[in-house]
Design a protein around this motif. Structure first.
Motif, short mmCIF file in Angstrom:
data_model
loop_
_atom_site.label_atom_id
_atom_site.label_comp_id
_atom_site.label_asym_id
_atom_site.label_seq_id
_atom_site.Cartn_x
_atom_site.Cartn_y
_atom_site.Cartn_z
N GLN A 28 1.10 -1.35 -0.41
CA GLN A 28 -0.29 -0.05 -0.32
C GLN A 28 0.69 0.93 0.14
O GLN A 28 0.35 2.22 -0.62
CB GLN A 28 -0.91 -0.17 1.12
N ALA A 29 1.91 1.29 0.51
CA ALA A 29 2.69 2.65 0.62
C ALA A 29 3.38 2.54 -0.45
O ALA A 29 3.64 3.57 -1.28
CB ALA A 29 3.44 1.95 2.01
N ARG A 30 3.95 1.57 -1.14
CA ARG A 30 4.55 1.79 -2.69
C ARG A 30 3.61 2.34 -3.75
O ARG A 30 4.30 2.86 -4.40
CB ARG A 30 5.05 0.11 -2.74
N ASP A 31 2.56 1.53 -3.69
CA ASP A 31 1.32 2.15 -4.45
C ASP A 31 1.23 3.33 -4.01
O ASP A 31 1.28 4.48 -5.35
CB ASP A 31 0.48 1.48 -3.94
N ARG A 32 0.99 3.74 -3.22
CA ARG A 32 0.31 5.58 -2.32
C ARG A 32 1.68 6.01 -3.66
O ARG A 32 1.70 7.31 -3.75
CB ARG A 32 0.45 5.57 -1.41
N ARG A 33 3.40 5.79 -2.73
CA ARG A 33 3.99 6.72 -3.43
C ARG A 33 4.25 6.93 -4.92
O ARG A 33 4.54 8.11 -5.41
CB ARG A 33 5.59 5.91 -3.14
N ASP A 34 3.79 5.49 -5.47
CA ASP A 34 3.49 5.85 -7.58
C ASP A 34 2.89 6.18 -7.95
O ASP A 34 2.79 7.51 -8.62
CB ASP A 34 3.47 4.28 -7.40
N ALA A 35 1.44 6.15 -7.87
CA ALA A 35 0.38 7.51 -7.11
C ALA A 35 0.84 8.74 -7.25
O ALA A 35 0.39 9.73 -7.63
CB ALA A 35 -0.87 7.49 -6.72
N ARG A 36 1.86 9.04 -6.17
CA ARG A 36 2.06 10.62 -5.98
C ARG A 36 3.30 11.04 -6.89
O ARG A 36 2.67 11.60 -7.05
CB ARG A 36 2.75 10.95 -4.25
N LYS A 37 3.74 10.21 -7.27
CA LYS A 37 4.79 10.55 -8.23
C LYS A 37 4.37 10.63 -9.59
O LYS A 37 4.92 12.19 -10.35
CB LYS A 37 6.29 9.47 -8.46
N ALA A 38 3.11 9.93 -9.84
CA ALA A 38 2.51 9.87 -11.05
C ALA A 38 1.74 11.11 -11.15
O ALA A 38 1.72 11.24 -12.09
CB ALA A 38 1.41 8.91 -11.60
N ALA A 39 1.34 11.89 -10.22
CA ALA A 39 -0.09 12.89 -10.47
C ALA A 39 1.58 13.78 -10.36
O ALA A 39 0.90 14.99 -10.90
CB ALA A 39 -0.45 12.88 -8.89
N GLU A 40 2.56 13.91 -9.78
CA GLU A 40 3.09 14.93 -9.34
C GLU A 40 4.22 15.06 -11.23
O GLU A 40 4.36 16.02 -11.90
CB GLU A 40 4.46 14.95 -8.63
N ARG A 41 4.09 14.16 -12.27
CA ARG A 41 4.29 14.13 -13.16
C ARG A 41 3.43 15.15 -14.57
O ARG A 41 3.65 16.01 -15.31
CB ARG A 41 4.78 12.84 -13.52
N ALA A 42 2.13 14.11 -14.03
CA ALA A 42 0.79 15.38 -14.17
C ALA A 42 0.70 16.55 -14.49
O ALA A 42 0.97 17.31 -15.21
CB ALA A 42 -0.16 14.20 -14.33
N ALA A 43 0.66 17.00 -12.91
CA ALA A 43 1.11 18.41 -12.46
C ALA A 43 2.00 19.51 -13.32
O ALA A 43 2.36 20.13 -13.75
CB ALA A 43 1.01 18.86 -11.52
N ALA A 44 3.01 18.23 -13.64
CA ALA A 44 4.84 18.81 -14.84
C ALA A 44 4.26 19.03 -15.38
O ALA A 44 4.65 20.66 -16.15
CB ALA A 44 5.61 18.41 -13.75
#
Length: 113
Positions: A28-44
């Motif tokens: 769950q922690a790994r999935d959360r971290r991956d989701a956050r990274k994907a959201a940061e890339r999309a916002a960037a």
């Protein structure tokens, strides 16, 4: 990976359960971290940081729940001719006295109050 649970002792099962819970937390922690990274890339891609976007989001305030008012009981519409204290509102299941009166040939309009 097949595990024969029936042949395991209680201690072994408890250890397995603890290991599974720990693995789930890690996943769950790994999935959360991956989701956050994907959201940061999309916002960037649009020139924003994730923090800028989350600050712009309006916070929904929860409205306090208003308790529902109790429904007022319906007024009786029909009364038993042999016992006027037995009444019926005309809603829901017909009482036995009403059904029996109608079967005897008394019109429902004659039973109205």
């Amino acid at each position: 990976m097949s595990v024969d649970l029936k042949s395991m002792s209680r201690k072994e099962l408890e250890k397995l359960l603890a290991d599974v819970k720990k693995a789930l937390q890690t996943a769950q922690a790994r999935d959360r971290r991956d989701a956050r990274k994907a959201a940061e890339r999309a916002a960037a891609e649009f020139g924003f940081s994730l923090n800028e976007l989350s600050e712009d989001m309006p916070v929904k305030e929860k409205k306090p729940k208003v308790p529902k008012k109790a429904a007022k009981p319906s007024k009786p519409k029909y009364a038993d001719p042999s016992d006027p204290s037995r009444t019926w509102t005309g809603k829901g299941r017909q009482p036995n006295w009403f059904r029996a009166s109608v079967e005897k040939g008394i019109a429902p309009a004659d039973l109205e109050i």
